[in-house]
Design a protein around this motif. Sequence first.
Motif, PDB file in Angstrom:
ATOM      1  N   MET A  64       0.847  -1.192   0.000  1.00 18.97           N
ATOM      2  CA  MET A  64       0.000   0.000   0.000  1.00 18.97           C
ATOM      3  C   MET A  64       0.891   1.254   0.000  1.00 18.97           C
ATOM      4  N   GLY A  65       1.797   1.288  -0.973  1.00 20.59           N
ATOM      5  CA  GLY A  65       2.683   2.447  -1.067  1.00 20.59           C
ATOM      6  C   GLY A  65       1.961   3.618  -1.705  1.00 20.59           C
ATOM      7  N   HIS A  66       2.314   4.813  -1.272  1.00 21.15           N
ATOM      8  CA  HIS A  66       1.751   6.020  -1.868  1.00 21.15           C
ATOM      9  C   HIS A  66       2.861   6.993  -2.236  1.00 21.15           C
ATOM     10  N   ASN A  67       2.597   7.790  -3.252  1.00 20.66           N
ATOM     11  CA  ASN A  67       3.463   8.915  -3.580  1.00 20.66           C
ATOM     12  C   ASN A  67       2.566  10.090  -3.950  1.00 20.66           C
ATOM     13  N   PHE A 131      -1.435  13.245  -7.804  1.00 22.83           N
ATOM     14  CA  PHE A 131      -2.022  11.911  -7.768  1.00 22.83           C
ATOM     15  C   PHE A 131      -0.968  10.889  -7.346  1.00 22.83           C
ATOM     16  N   CYS A 132      -1.466   9.697  -7.006  1.00 23.49           N
ATOM     17  CA  CYS A 132      -0.587   8.585  -6.624  1.00 23.49           C
ATOM     18  C   CYS A 132      -0.458   7.654  -7.824  1.00 23.49           C
ATOM     19  N   THR A 133       0.788   7.314  -8.192  1.00 24.22           N
ATOM     20  CA  THR A 133       0.997   6.476  -9.375  1.00 24.22           C
ATOM     21  C   THR A 133       1.099   4.992  -9.048  1.00 24.22           C
ATOM     22  N   CYS A 134       0.898   4.628  -7.780  1.00 22.04           N
ATOM     23  CA  CYS A 134       0.846   3.202  -7.454  1.00 22.04           C
ATOM     24  C   CYS A 134      -0.355   2.649  -8.255  1.00 22.04           C
ATOM     25  N   PRO A 135      -0.138   1.573  -9.024  1.00 22.43           N
ATOM     26  CA  PRO A 135      -1.195   1.116  -9.937  1.00 22.43           C
ATOM     27  C   PRO A 135      -2.567   0.971  -9.274  1.00 22.43           C
ATOM     28  N   GLY A 136      -3.558   1.611  -9.888  1.00 21.57           N
ATOM     29  CA  GLY A 136      -4.938   1.540  -9.405  1.00 21.57           C
ATOM     30  C   GLY A 136      -5.327   2.610  -8.401  1.00 21.57           C
ATOM     31  N   HIS A 137      -4.336   3.310  -7.840  1.00 22.44           N
ATOM     32  CA  HIS A 137      -4.651   4.256  -6.763  1.00 22.44           C
ATOM     33  C   HIS A 137      -5.242   5.582  -7.243  1.00 22.44           C
ATOM     34  N   ALA A 138      -4.863   6.018  -8.434  1.00 17.84           N
ATOM     35  CA  ALA A 138      -5.224   7.382  -8.852  1.00 17.84           C
ATOM     36  C   ALA A 138      -6.719   7.571  -9.092  1.00 17.84           C
ATOM     37  N   LEU A 140      -8.849   7.067  -6.947  1.00 16.44           N
ATOM     38  CA  LEU A 140      -9.298   7.708  -5.711  1.00 16.44           C
ATOM     39  C   LEU A 140      -8.320   8.767  -5.224  1.00 16.44           C
ATOM     40  N   MET A 141      -7.041   8.515  -5.444  1.00 20.56           N
ATOM     41  CA  MET A 141      -6.009   9.423  -4.913  1.00 20.56           C
ATOM     42  C   MET A 141      -5.595  10.419  -5.986  1.00 20.56           C
ATOM     43  N   ARG A 142      -6.377  11.461  -6.106  1.00 23.27           N
ATOM     44  CA  ARG A 142      -6.161  12.442  -7.159  1.00 23.27           C
ATOM     45  C   ARG A 142      -6.803  13.761  -6.764  1.00 23.27           C
TER      46      ARG A 142
HETATM   47 ZN    ZN Z   1      -1.293   5.252  -3.381  1.00 22.79          ZN
END
Ligand code: ZN
Length: 148
Positions: A64-67, A131-138, A140-142
């Motif tokens: 569950m990494g985020h950037n 946004f978060c570029t961890c696959p699938g996260h963007a 929601l994380m945008r």
């Molecule tokens: Zn993320």
Amino acid sequence: MKLKIFALLLLCLAAAPTWAATCSTTITGNDALRYDKSSITVPKACTTFTVTLKNVGSMPRSVMGHNVVIAPAADVDTVINDGATAGLDHDYVKPNDADVIASTKLIGGGDSASTTFKVAALKPGVPYEFFCTCPGHASLMRGKIELK
Ligand code: ZN
């Protein structure tokens, strides 16, 4: 002596200019794929702007990494796809990606990371997003970047 230090302290507080722009912000990301902010305001008065990400989740980076990556809204999908190709070893950001204004490292729960960019890199009238570029996260994380 103590009185003098106290007086100086007061002076410093009084001298803090109320017009000074805040040239940094902190965003949290959690295990539920959410940032705590949906928009960031970047004051035009700032020369540089710093974004600090705190991963307040408990899962490791590989799970569950985020950037936080900042790019023109029109380039977000390309940046995410290129990031997925670059993989976890590159924090899901293509090395030297010309579309990327700024990016933090990908971090796991309990960690934090910052990135600083030149405000002049944001062109007026161009919509930017973070946004978060961890696959699938963007999905929601945008959020939006507002230059004001
Ligand atoms: Zn993320």
